[in-house]
Design a protein around this motif. Sequence first.
Motif, short mmCIF file in Angstrom:
data_model
loop_
_atom_site.label_atom_id
_atom_site.label_comp_id
_atom_site.label_asym_id
_atom_site.label_seq_id
_atom_site.Cartn_x
_atom_site.Cartn_y
_atom_site.Cartn_z
N UNK A 109 0.87 -1.18 0.00
CA UNK A 109 0.00 0.00 0.00
C UNK A 109 0.90 1.23 0.00
N UNK A 110 0.63 2.20 -0.87
CA UNK A 110 1.47 3.39 -0.95
C UNK A 110 0.62 4.64 -0.77
N UNK A 111 1.29 5.75 -0.49
CA UNK A 111 0.60 7.01 -0.27
C UNK A 111 -0.05 7.52 -1.56
N UNK A 112 -1.16 8.20 -1.40
CA UNK A 112 -1.85 8.81 -2.54
C UNK A 112 -0.88 9.72 -3.31
N UNK A 113 -0.14 10.55 -2.60
CA UNK A 113 0.76 11.50 -3.27
C UNK A 113 1.83 10.76 -4.08
N UNK A 114 2.36 9.69 -3.52
CA UNK A 114 3.37 8.91 -4.23
C UNK A 114 2.81 8.37 -5.54
N UNK A 115 1.58 7.81 -5.46
CA UNK A 115 0.94 7.25 -6.65
C UNK A 115 0.65 8.34 -7.67
N UNK A 116 0.08 9.47 -7.21
CA UNK A 116 -0.27 10.55 -8.14
C UNK A 116 0.97 11.10 -8.84
N UNK A 117 2.04 11.29 -8.10
CA UNK A 117 3.27 11.80 -8.71
C UNK A 117 3.77 10.88 -9.81
N UNK A 118 3.68 9.57 -9.56
CA UNK A 118 4.18 8.60 -10.55
C UNK A 118 3.31 8.58 -11.80
N UNK A 119 1.98 8.57 -11.62
CA UNK A 119 1.13 8.50 -12.80
C UNK A 119 1.14 9.81 -13.59
N UNK A 120 1.26 10.94 -12.92
CA UNK A 120 1.36 12.21 -13.64
C UNK A 120 2.61 12.21 -14.52
N UNK A 121 3.68 11.64 -14.00
CA UNK A 121 4.93 11.61 -14.74
C UNK A 121 4.94 10.55 -15.84
N UNK A 122 4.38 9.37 -15.56
CA UNK A 122 4.59 8.22 -16.45
C UNK A 122 3.36 7.72 -17.21
N UNK A 123 2.16 7.90 -16.67
CA UNK A 123 0.97 7.41 -17.36
C UNK A 123 0.66 8.30 -18.55
N UNK A 124 0.13 7.71 -19.64
CA UNK A 124 -0.05 8.49 -20.87
C UNK A 124 -1.01 9.66 -20.73
N UNK A 125 -1.92 9.64 -19.72
CA UNK A 125 -2.83 10.77 -19.53
C UNK A 125 -2.16 11.93 -18.79
N UNK A 126 -1.12 11.65 -18.02
CA UNK A 126 -0.34 12.67 -17.31
C UNK A 126 -1.20 13.60 -16.46
N UNK A 127 -2.19 13.03 -15.76
CA UNK A 127 -2.97 13.85 -14.84
C UNK A 127 -3.47 13.00 -13.68
N UNK A 128 -3.86 13.70 -12.60
CA UNK A 128 -4.35 13.03 -11.41
C UNK A 128 -5.64 12.29 -11.70
N UNK A 129 -5.97 11.35 -10.80
CA UNK A 129 -7.22 10.61 -10.89
C UNK A 129 -7.75 10.38 -9.48
N UNK A 130 -9.06 10.14 -9.35
CA UNK A 130 -9.59 9.81 -8.01
C UNK A 130 -8.83 8.63 -7.41
N UNK A 131 -8.52 8.74 -6.13
CA UNK A 131 -7.72 7.68 -5.50
C UNK A 131 -8.11 7.51 -4.04
N UNK A 132 -8.67 6.36 -3.73
CA UNK A 132 -8.95 5.98 -2.33
C UNK A 132 -7.95 4.95 -1.85
N UNK A 133 -7.47 4.12 -2.77
CA UNK A 133 -6.46 3.10 -2.46
C UNK A 133 -5.40 3.14 -3.56
#
Length: 202
Positions: free
Chosen positions: A7-31
Amino acid sequence: MNWKIKLILNKTAQDIVIKNHYLHRKAPCSFAFGLYDNDELVGVVMYGTPSSAPLRKGLCGIEESGNVIELTRLWIDDKIGKNAESYLIGNTIKKVNKEIVVSFSEIDQGHIGTVYQATSFLYTGLSAKRTNWTVEGINKHCQTIADKYTSKELKEKYGDKFKLVPRPRKHRYVFINAKKKRRKELINKIKYPLLPYPKKST
C-alpha cells in the motif's frame, strides 16, 4: 522475479502516474498500491470513487451506487513486462472495500482491455456517447468543470475558450468483488448487457 506489493501514499501514486501514465494527470484515488521489484517501485494501481454520478448509479442501480469503485490508473514500467499488470490487479482488487469495480480501456489509445480480460472482468460494451466540457488553457477533468459551473456560466466567463468536444468512447469492464450467492446477485443487477470480450482486429 522478486515482486512485492505494498500500500502506498496517494501522493506517491499521483506523482508517478502524472509523470509516467499516458494521460499525465491526477485521478480519483482511495487506495493506491505499488509493485516493487527488489525494492524498486516499478508499478502503480489506483482505485477511487468514480467522478460520474450517473455511472455509479447506472452500474447496478441506485441502491448499489455507494458500493462502486473505479480502477482509475494502472502503470507498469516497460522493462517489467505486461504480465505484471494482471499480477498487480489480481493481488490488489480484493483489498478494496467495494464490491463493484469498474474500469475503462481507451479505444483511441488502441487498447481493448486485455489486462481486464486476463483478470476475469466482465465486459459491458462501450461507454455512452457524450461530450466533454473543456476550457482552453485549463487542464481539468470535464467532470470537475461541470461540477462547478453551468454551461451558461462557462460561456459567460470564458467565451470562445469554452468548447463542447465529443468524448471518445471506451470499453467498459466490471469486476464483481464478491463470492457465490452475493456475486450472482450483483451480476444480475448489472444494468448493461454482458458481452463477449472485444478482440484486436487483424
